[in-house]
Motif scaffolding. Structure first.
Motif, PDB file in Angstrom:
ATOM      1  N   LYS A 143     -37.875  65.309  -9.244  1.00  0.00           N
ATOM      2  CA  LYS A 143     -37.028  64.992 -10.397  1.00  0.00           C
ATOM      3  C   LYS A 143     -37.800  64.165 -11.410  1.00  0.00           C
ATOM      4  O   LYS A 143     -37.718  64.398 -12.616  1.00  0.00           O
ATOM      5  N   GLU A 170     -28.888  71.288 -11.585  1.00  0.00           N
ATOM      6  CA  GLU A 170     -28.686  71.623 -10.184  1.00  0.00           C
ATOM      7  C   GLU A 170     -27.380  72.403 -10.052  1.00  0.00           C
ATOM      8  O   GLU A 170     -26.317  71.909 -10.406  1.00  0.00           O
ATOM      9  N   ASP A 171     -27.501  73.628  -9.570  1.00  0.00           N
ATOM     10  CA  ASP A 171     -26.353  74.519  -9.414  1.00  0.00           C
ATOM     11  C   ASP A 171     -26.748  75.557  -8.378  1.00  0.00           C
ATOM     12  O   ASP A 171     -27.922  75.692  -8.039  1.00  0.00           O
ATOM     13  N   GLU A 172     -25.781  76.293  -7.878  1.00  0.00           N
ATOM     14  CA  GLU A 172     -26.076  77.363  -6.935  1.00  0.00           C
ATOM     15  C   GLU A 172     -25.014  78.443  -7.021  1.00  0.00           C
ATOM     16  O   GLU A 172     -23.938  78.224  -7.557  1.00  0.00           O
ATOM     17  N   HIS A 207     -34.326  75.147  -3.271  1.00  0.00           N
ATOM     18  CA  HIS A 207     -34.635  73.761  -3.613  1.00  0.00           C
ATOM     19  C   HIS A 207     -35.894  73.810  -4.486  1.00  0.00           C
ATOM     20  O   HIS A 207     -36.789  74.620  -4.249  1.00  0.00           O
ATOM     21  N   CYS A 242     -31.991  74.944 -10.271  1.00  0.00           N
ATOM     22  CA  CYS A 242     -32.254  75.099  -8.850  1.00  0.00           C
ATOM     23  C   CYS A 242     -31.093  74.476  -8.069  1.00  0.00           C
ATOM     24  O   CYS A 242     -30.244  73.804  -8.658  1.00  0.00           O
ATOM     25  N   VAL A 243     -31.063  74.706  -6.779  1.00  0.00           N
ATOM     26  CA  VAL A 243     -29.998  74.148  -5.952  1.00  0.00           C
ATOM     27  C   VAL A 243     -30.076  72.629  -5.946  1.00  0.00           C
ATOM     28  O   VAL A 243     -29.078  71.936  -6.103  1.00  0.00           O
ATOM     29  N   GLN A 244     -31.276  72.109  -5.771  1.00  0.00           N
ATOM     30  CA  GLN A 244     -31.463  70.672  -5.661  1.00  0.00           C
ATOM     31  C   GLN A 244     -32.935  70.353  -5.889  1.00  0.00           C
ATOM     32  O   GLN A 244     -33.794  71.214  -5.719  1.00  0.00           O
TER      33      GLN A 244
END
Length: 109
Positions: free
Chosen positions: A74, A86-88, A16, A66-68
């Protein structure tokens, strides 16, 4: 462009934004990517809302993956004129997805 990726061990996008103590920095020239460095962020244990330290660590970057990210971070990322993605998943796959999308979007201009 410089791309910062939040990764705890350099293999997966798994953090995160507000808890990203480790960031892999890549340079992408529109065709090729190159790993530049790994940056670490010092957090104070058990203290909340330290996302500004992560933002300071990537202030020279154009993109952060980043994940979130939380609401406040933001807003801070946007104010710093850094693109948030946002991706993982495996770092190489996430970076390839972003680069492929970037190339596709810029091919139609």
């Amino acid at each position: 462009m410089k791309i910062a990726i939040a990764s705890s061990e350099g293999k997966n996008v798994d953090l995160h934004f507000g808890k990203a103590r480790s960031l892999c920095i890549f340079d992408f020239d529109g065709e090729n990517k190159k790993f530049i460095e790994r940056r670490t962020v010092e957090f104070i244990q058990d203290q909340k809302h330290q996302w500004m330290k992560t933002l300071k660590a990537i202030e020279d970057c154009d993109v952060v993956i980043c994940v979130q990210a939380g609401f406040k971070s933001k807003f801070g990322i946007e104010e710093a004129k850094i693109k948030l993605v946002e991706d993982e998943g495996p770092l190489d796959e996430v970076l390839k997805r972003y680069i492929d999308h970037y190339k596709f979007m810029n091919s139609s201009l």
